[in-house]
Write a protein that holds these residues in place. Structure first.
Motif, PDB file in Angstrom:
ATOM      1  N   ASP A 151       0.948  -1.440  -0.009  1.00 34.85           N
ATOM      2  CA  ASP A 151       0.052   0.115  -0.045  1.00 34.85           C
ATOM      3  C   ASP A 151       0.929   1.391  -0.063  1.00 34.85           C
ATOM      4  O   ASP A 151       0.641   2.432  -0.708  1.00 34.85           O
TER       5      ASP A 151
ATOM      6  N   ARG B 167       2.404   1.704  -3.272  1.00 31.88           N
ATOM      7  CA  ARG B 167       1.432   2.347  -4.486  1.00 31.88           C
ATOM      8  C   ARG B 167       1.090   3.854  -4.134  1.00 31.88           C
ATOM      9  O   ARG B 167       1.275   4.518  -5.264  1.00 31.88           O
ATOM     10  N   ARG B 168       1.215   4.285  -2.960  1.00 36.38           N
ATOM     11  CA  ARG B 168       1.060   5.723  -2.610  1.00 36.38           C
ATOM     12  C   ARG B 168       2.334   6.259  -3.075  1.00 36.38           C
ATOM     13  O   ARG B 168       2.194   7.709  -3.515  1.00 36.38           O
ATOM     14  N   CYS B 169       3.507   5.669  -3.080  1.00 36.77           N
ATOM     15  CA  CYS B 169       4.892   6.462  -3.381  1.00 36.77           C
ATOM     16  C   CYS B 169       4.771   6.626  -5.037  1.00 36.77           C
ATOM     17  O   CYS B 169       5.239   7.451  -5.558  1.00 36.77           O
ATOM     18  N   ALA B 170       4.167   5.428  -5.519  1.00 39.44           N
ATOM     19  CA  ALA B 170       4.202   5.512  -7.143  1.00 39.44           C
ATOM     20  C   ALA B 170       3.366   6.812  -7.431  1.00 39.44           C
ATOM     21  O   ALA B 170       3.480   7.194  -8.472  1.00 39.44           O
ATOM     22  N   GLU B 171       2.228   7.222  -6.881  1.00 38.13           N
ATOM     23  CA  GLU B 171       1.635   8.284  -7.301  1.00 38.13           C
ATOM     24  C   GLU B 171       2.314   9.624  -6.906  1.00 38.13           C
ATOM     25  O   GLU B 171       2.040  10.616  -7.631  1.00 38.13           O
ATOM     26  N   TRP B 172       3.341   9.543  -6.212  1.00 38.45           N
ATOM     27  CA  TRP B 172       4.280  10.807  -6.171  1.00 38.45           C
ATOM     28  C   TRP B 172       5.199  10.922  -7.537  1.00 38.45           C
ATOM     29  O   TRP B 172       6.205  11.695  -7.679  1.00 38.45           O
ATOM     30  N   THR B 173       5.269   9.606  -8.282  1.00 41.42           N
ATOM     31  CA  THR B 173       6.089   9.748  -9.494  1.00 41.42           C
ATOM     32  C   THR B 173       7.594   9.607  -9.143  1.00 41.42           C
ATOM     33  O   THR B 173       8.350  10.110  -9.977  1.00 41.42           O
TER      34      THR B 173
ATOM     35  N   TYR C  61       0.189   4.570   5.540  1.00 40.33           N
ATOM     36  CA  TYR C  61       0.804   5.895   4.826  1.00 40.33           C
ATOM     37  C   TYR C  61       1.929   6.569   5.476  1.00 40.33           C
ATOM     38  O   TYR C  61       2.253   5.851   6.619  1.00 40.33           O
TER      39      TYR C  61
END
Length: 239
Positions: A191, A194-200, A235
């Protein structure tokens, strides 16, 4: 008496107290009925004051009342959001034996001193128009939002704390976590990834970040568990 015991190696047998010895090996010289409870004190530490402390009755620890049940924060003592206190609550004026240590989001509300009972029963939220978590993530029913924000002890975070949700309900907050603690929860790590991936972030930076998470220092992860499917969520933040 202490000096005699130090010089001769004699045992001290206080009435209705364990035997005091200066050498553990001397236990075998005692009657069998006295061997179970023995206090061994090094000769140089055996003083009259030491004997007095050993034979003085010790006060029993205070028995504190059971905490209210918090469905979304099942162990607020374990997470550090509630701790023992003998001071009266600033909200209800009663001495409850516990105090809330997390954030209070309200203009003019006290920063500390609210008991967990005033949180559970809604008295603190009503009196101060307060919430105890800054935000709740996800689409959940209004009654869940109210229960999480106004009737549940919050937690301290490096930035404004956010409550996670899953399966249409608020998740249970389990506490702060670092990389070591998260080894037991690969679903929570996924999880976070995935959240870190949203930070590109590039993949190698994501993994470096996950490896740097620290329970007691930043960056820190906040661990949750779904109340319905038991999936772990997390998170992370930092200043």
């Amino acid at each position: 008496m202490a000096e005699l015991a130090r010089r001769t190696g004699a045992a001290v047998l206080p009435l209705e107290c364990p035997v005091i010895l200066t050498r553990a090996a001397d236990r075998r010289h005692l009657p069998e009925s006295l061997r179970a409870e023995v206090i061994v004190v090094a000769p140089e530490a055996l003083t009259g004051h030491a004997i007095q402390l050993l034979i003085s009755p010790q006060p029993e620890p205070r028995r504190r009342p059971a905490l209210p049940r918090f469905p979304y924060h099942p162990d607020p003592v374990g997470t550090g959001s509630v701790t023992t206190s003998d001071a009266p609550c600033v909200c209800c004026g009663q001495e409850r034996g516990w105090v809330y240590t997390g954030p209070v989001h309200a203009a003019g509300a006290p920063d500390s001193g609210i008991c967990p009972y005033c949180i559970a029963f809604g008295k603190a939220a009503e009196r101060y128009d307060a919430t105890f978590t800054d935000a709740i993530e996800g689409d959940v029913p209004k009654d869940v939002v109210t229960a999480v924000l106004r009737h549940t002890p919050g937690f301290l975070a490096w930035q404004s704390p956010t409550w996670l949700t899953h399966c249409g309900d608020g998740a249970e907050f389990l506490g702060l976590a670092g990389a070591k603690e998260l080894e037991r929860y690969p679903d929570a790590v996924d999880d976070l990834r995935r959240r870190c991936a949203e930070w590109t972030w590039p993949p190698d930076e994501v993994e470096d970040f996950l490896g740097s998470l620290d329970k007691d220092d930043q960056p820190t992860a906040y661990l949750f568990r779904c109340r319905l499917c038991a999936t772990h969520l997390a998170y992370a933040d930092f200043t």
